[in-house]
Design an enzyme around this catalytic site. Structure first.
Site, mmCIF file in Angstrom:
data_model
loop_
_atom_site.group_PDB
_atom_site.id
_atom_site.type_symbol
_atom_site.label_atom_id
_atom_site.label_comp_id
_atom_site.label_asym_id
_atom_site.label_seq_id
_atom_site.Cartn_x
_atom_site.Cartn_y
_atom_site.Cartn_z
ATOM 1 N N HIS A 1 -8.031 1.367 2.030
ATOM 2 C CA HIS A 1 -7.867 0.965 3.437
ATOM 3 C C HIS A 1 -8.626 1.920 4.366
ATOM 4 O O HIS A 1 -8.059 2.468 5.324
ATOM 5 C CB HIS A 1 -6.397 0.923 3.826
ATOM 6 C CG HIS A 1 -6.106 -0.063 4.912
ATOM 7 N ND1 HIS A 1 -4.945 -0.773 4.994
ATOM 8 C CD2 HIS A 1 -6.844 -0.458 5.995
ATOM 9 C CE1 HIS A 1 -4.961 -1.558 6.059
ATOM 10 N NE2 HIS A 1 -6.106 -1.390 6.685
ATOM 11 N N GLU B 1 0.839 -1.206 0.000
ATOM 12 C CA GLU B 1 0.000 0.000 0.000
ATOM 13 C C GLU B 1 0.865 1.243 0.000
ATOM 14 O O GLU B 1 1.787 1.342 0.819
ATOM 15 C CB GLU B 1 -0.937 -0.008 1.222
ATOM 16 C CG GLU B 1 -1.946 -1.143 1.157
ATOM 17 C CD GLU B 1 -2.889 -1.188 2.347
ATOM 18 O OE1 GLU B 1 -2.631 -0.474 3.343
ATOM 19 O OE2 GLU B 1 -3.887 -1.927 2.295
#
Length: 559
Positions: free
Chosen positions: A274, A256
């Site tokens: 997220h 990420e």
């Protein structure tokens, strides 16, 4: 106390820390290490990486609190080695994650992102926007913890059939939320939609891979609001392209931001950055919870939601706290009283409350009491077990029921692990009941102490080396062994008086009621006492051993 808050938490969380009169610092990223130099606690979210190097900059640090569930941004092993408690806030954002799961699930079922994109591009694509209902479909939950349970509750409202795979959940608990527990392969074959809510571990990493996707219904859908590493992204990309998986929706990626993920750009993938737990309500909850947990631990020692040692409920802790104190004092006593610090085996026996409420924590307290007397590095409840294991100490634990006397006791014994050539078995340390205390080598020299907690919560010793005597476990103690002959007590009192040392309490016990038998005295002394006092006492003819034992002052009475 000084608390460093490295990432944003709720204002209520800040207020809880400041209400305690503590210094709360919110440094910029570049100044974090400098602020940690004098910090007792650190609070983070997912952004701050708590590495071993960062922990090295906090020599006073006692706790790291994570506002959220995952602790992958914290080097838990390094924290444990340094005696730093790591805690998280599981469940604080469970409802938010469950609702986001359904947002993604419904968006997949009705192609909401695609229709929205078409409208904004000036296209009116009604004919190609046919979706599917969730009603009547089978939902498979991989993981039935807090979030999985919240998802199950909402799935019932949509009239879905709910399956779950979770090896740590008992069937009775699943039935309470109207969920059928099944093996993973069965869940894969039967589910129309699969939602992941399990933690990351070596056994779950990439658990959804090419082989897994091949076992799923053709045209099934997949949701992941848990951990990106649960999915082999390359295999999912192939399954989405082939139509084996009709659509997927993910809130997390293995890397990420997902710059190199093969999933990016696929039309049948919905992705969010997220944010499943990022609601105003969840942020308020986890920010407040982590601040309260850090405050309770630093102020009162209460351990909740710890990830590197067993946690206790407030009621468990209230009842167990006196035994934690007792265990640490018994450990410190026996470490200082042992003839040599080279013992290799520690035996602990519990009776009553200490065993019923949480002997694992009392065990850590005993080990920390022992090791802090023989090691230079810091040892506490968090790292005591690891420190003992690193040094090859063998720790044996048993429980027993006391038939008489004090019902709630803790006994600690240390032995040097020596073994004689004859192989004979026998008793040592003054115990005379092999059926109660077990059998060991004659040359396996052992010293034992036993204590209890009295009605006001204060710790007391009940026996030393198998000799009964009752005395407070606090302050500076003069421990002596002598032959039981007339005049010894008077000589000890006279010698201390001549040295200007006042006696606070004097406890005496003997192994048997015969002239010359071995006796033990434990004398609590007032004021500052140096080692020369023990030397003077050793000069008394009947004294065979004298040493000073230093324990913490009396604990505060239980309220």
């Amino acid at each position: 106390m000084k608390i460093v808050v490295a990432d944003k938490i709720s204002e209520r969380g800040f207020a809880l820390l400041r209400e305690a009169g503590w210094d709360v610092a919110t440094p910029a990223a570049g100044a974090l290490a400098k602020e940690l130099a004098t910090a007792d606690g650190l609070i983070v979210r997912s952004a701050t990486k708590v590495t071993a190097e960062l922990l090295d900059s906090g020599p006073k640090l006692r706790v790291v609190g994570r506002a959220g569930v995952g602790v992958d941004n914290i080097d838990v092993e390094a924290a444990t080695h340094r005696g730093i408690l790591v805690m998280n806030t599981p469940g604080g954002n469970a409802v938010s994650v469950a609702e986001h799961t359904f947002a993604l699930m419904l968006a997949m079922a009705r192609s909401v992102p695609q229709s929205n994109a078409a409208i904004h591009s000036g296209r009116w694509e009604k004919s190609g926007a046919s979706g599917t209902e969730l009603r009547g479909k089978t939902l498979g939950l991989v993981g039935l913890g807090r979030v999985g349970t919240e998802v199950a509750r909402r799935a019932r409202a949509l009239e879905m059939t709910i399956l779950a795979h979770d090896p740590y959940v008992k069937p009775a608990a699943a039935r309470e939320v109207e969920v059928e527990l099944v093996p993973l392969d069965e869940l894969l074959k039967r589910s129309d939609v699969i939602s992941l809510h399990t933690s990351l571990s070596p056994s779950t990493e990439n658990m959804f891979n090419a082989a897994t996707f091949a076992k799923m219904k053709r045209g099934a859908r997949l949701v992941n609001c848990a951990r990106g590493e649960l999915i082999d992204e390359a295999a999912l990309a192939e399954a989405l392209k082939s139509g084996q998986i009709a659509a997927a929706a993910v809130d997390t990626f293995a890397e990420e931001p997902p710059k190199n993920s093969p999933l990016i750009g696929l039309s049948n993938l919905i992705a969010t950055p997220h944010i499943a737990g990022s609601t105003a309500e969840a942020q308020e909850e986890v920010g407040t919870s982590v601040a309260q947990q850090v405050r309770d631990y630093l102020a009162d020692g209460l351990i909740r939601n710890a990830v590197n040692m067993p946690a206790l409920s407030p009621e468990q802790y209230r009842r167990l706290r006196p035994y934690i104190d007792l265990g640490e004092r018994l450990g410190a006593l026996i470490a200082q009283a042992a003839p040599s610090p080279s013992f290799s085996r520690i035996r602990i026996r519990y009776a009553g409350e200490a065993a019923e409420l949480g002997s694992h924590v009392v065990r850590s307290a005993i080990l920390s009491g022992i090791l802090n007397c023989v090691l230079s590095e810091k040892v506490n409840l968090v790292n005591a077990s690891a420190a003992a294991a690193e040094r090859g100490l063998i720790v044996e634990e048993t429980t027993r029921r006391r038939e008489r006397g004090f019902p709630n006791t803790v006994e600690v014994a240390v032995a040097d692990g020596g073994r004689g050539e004859s192989g004979d078995s026998g008793r040592g340390g003054g115990h005379d009941n092999d059926s109660e205390h077990g059998v060991r080598d004659k040359n396996d020299r052992e010293l034992s102490v036993e204590g209890t907690v009295v009605s006001d919560g204060s710790p007391r010793i009940l026996s030393f080396d198998g000799i009964d005597l009752e005395a407070p476990l606090e302050g500076t103690l003069l421990l002596t062994r002598n032959r039981d002959v007339p005049g010894v007590i008077g000589q000890i009192g006279t010698a201390l008086g001549n040295l200007g040392v006042n006696i606070a309490t004097f406890a005496l016990g003997r192994r048997s009621p015969v002239h010359g038998a071995e006796a033990v005295a434990m004398v609590r002394l007032d004021g500052i006492v140096n080692e020369s006092v023990a030397e003077k006492i050793r000069a008394i003819p009947s004294i065979t051993e004298a040493r000073l034992i230093r324990l913490p002052d009396a604990p505060k009475p239980r309220t």
